[in-house]
Scaffold this active site. Structure first.
Site, mmCIF file in Angstrom:
data_model
loop_
_atom_site.group_PDB
_atom_site.id
_atom_site.type_symbol
_atom_site.label_atom_id
_atom_site.label_comp_id
_atom_site.label_asym_id
_atom_site.label_seq_id
_atom_site.Cartn_x
_atom_site.Cartn_y
_atom_site.Cartn_z
ATOM 1 N N SER A 217 -4.989 -1.243 8.487
ATOM 2 C CA SER A 217 -3.907 -0.902 9.403
ATOM 3 C C SER A 217 -2.716 -1.795 9.092
ATOM 4 O O SER A 217 -2.817 -3.027 9.173
ATOM 5 C CB SER A 217 -4.366 -1.106 10.848
ATOM 6 N N GLY A 219 0.316 -1.651 10.632
ATOM 7 C CA GLY A 219 1.294 -1.619 11.713
ATOM 8 C C GLY A 219 2.229 -0.432 11.595
ATOM 9 O O GLY A 219 1.802 0.720 11.493
ATOM 10 N N ALA A 220 3.526 -0.718 11.565
ATOM 11 C CA ALA A 220 4.536 0.340 11.519
ATOM 12 C C ALA A 220 4.482 1.146 10.222
ATOM 13 O O ALA A 220 5.051 2.235 10.147
ATOM 14 C CB ALA A 220 5.920 -0.263 11.699
ATOM 15 N N GLY A 222 1.671 2.307 8.926
ATOM 16 C CA GLY A 222 0.566 3.245 8.976
ATOM 17 C C GLY A 222 -0.718 2.685 8.411
ATOM 18 O O GLY A 222 -1.009 1.487 8.548
ATOM 19 N N GLY A 248 -5.492 0.866 17.689
ATOM 20 C CA GLY A 248 -6.416 0.661 16.577
ATOM 21 C C GLY A 248 -7.786 1.239 16.851
ATOM 22 O O GLY A 248 -8.461 1.732 15.936
ATOM 23 N N ASP A 249 -8.220 1.195 18.100
ATOM 24 C CA ASP A 249 -9.508 1.776 18.473
ATOM 25 C C ASP A 249 -9.484 3.297 18.312
ATOM 26 O O ASP A 249 -10.475 3.905 17.898
ATOM 27 C CB ASP A 249 -9.864 1.402 19.909
#
Length: 317
Positions: A217, A219-220, A222, A248-249
């Site tokens: 992951s 963040g912004a 993707g 994230g889950d």
């Protein structure tokens, strides 16, 4: 049945305030409570997607009883939590309505006795017999061995059940050595694990350490994935305002549901990115805005980055 494991369950409390200011009193405009911890958030999203889900982990005390009361109202989720003497923790998220930012306060969790850990392992082994996949999620409560996830991964592999690991720090390091099918770290967790701040290099190193596939992951930016079948990047949509807790889950739920449905990797990533974004615009973790998800799933463009080296003697998810 998909099994989600949350060793450090929580009762999630979300406060919304007009504007969060240090050293000031605040009038709360909205309060919500939900069963929480990463695996329980994953389970609610999986159930909303139509999958049969069983949750396990530790639960105890008055907070644990409140958590289980709310679980009984959750359609599609079976409760297989293991009781302990200590009290389930609480987490508090304070959402600033003016900025959309969230401040998170997390309690450590109950102290788990060795006999309670042994009882959980026995219950977990029984549940694996009917599981199509398992997600191991979140932090470890005090008293649980730091190599707990490695132990649970080896048990899943012995039962031929695909396993996804989503944790951090030393539990992540030791878990990867047990060869999980998928790990889903963020950029900071990757850097801490490998010492590299270059995502692709860090993912390659993570695979060398034992992970079959790595989904990072960013963040912004993707998600990106490195698997025996190739490497892909799925960019995030334009920034959406809201509560990012649980995004994230939801990505984990997207990956795991798509794996059980035997979708190819690009569709797994597209689903994960769309669900993650749709969770941001939902008021609480473990829920997503369905229209936003359906719209974004059609819009996410997944591109292949490079072909990765194929591993001998392993089976792709």
């Amino acid at each position: 049945m998909i099994l989600t494991v949350t060793l450090n369950t929580a009762l999630d409390i979300t406060y919304r305030v007009p504007s969060l200011r240090p050293h000031a009193s605040h009038r709360i405009t909205e309060v919500t409570e939900r069963p929480g911890g990463k695996g329980l958030n994953v389970a609610r999203v999986l159930a909303a997607l139509g999958h049969e889900v069983t949750v396990t982990g530790f639960v105890g005390g008055a907070t644990g009883a409140a958590l289980q009361d709310q679980l009984r109202c959750s359609d599609g989720i079976s409760d297989a939590l293991v009781p302990v003497h200590g009290s389930t923790r609480r987490t508090v998220a304070v959402v600033d309505a003016a900025t959309g930012d969230t401040t998170q306060l997390n309690e450590p969790g109950p102290l788990i006795a060795s006999a309670e850990w042994a009882a959980f392992q026995e219950a977990y082994g029984d549940l694996l017999g009917s599981a199509s996949a398992v997600a191991l999620c979140g932090s470890l409560p005090p008293g649980v061995p730091v190599g707990a996830y490695a132990t649970l991964i080896r048990a899943a592999r012995s039962a031929s059940v695909p396993v996804l690991l989503d944790t951090s720090g030393e539990p992540l390091r030791r878990g990867i050595a047990a060869r999980p099918d998928v790990v889903k770290p963020n950029a900071d967790e990757l850097a801490e694990l490998t010492g590299s701040h270059e995502p692709l290099q860090a993912m390659k190193d993570t695979r060398r350490r034992g992970a079959h596939a790595v989904v990072a992951s960013l963040g912004a930016e993707g998600l990106c994935a490195l698997t025996p079948d190739g490497s892909w990047r799925a960019p995030a949509p334009d920034r959406l305002s809201g509560n990012p807790t649980g995004a994230g889950d939801s990505a984990v739920a997207g990956l795991l549901s798509a794996q059980v449905e035997q979708l190819p990797w690009p569709q797994r990533l597209a689903r994960a990115v769309a669900l993650s974004a749709a969770t941001v615009v939902s008021p609480v973790a473990g829920e997503f805005d369905r229209k936003t998800y359906e719209d974004l799933f059609q819009q996410v463009v997944v591109t292949e980055q490079e072909q990765s080296l194929r591993s001998s003697g392993t089976t792709s998810l």
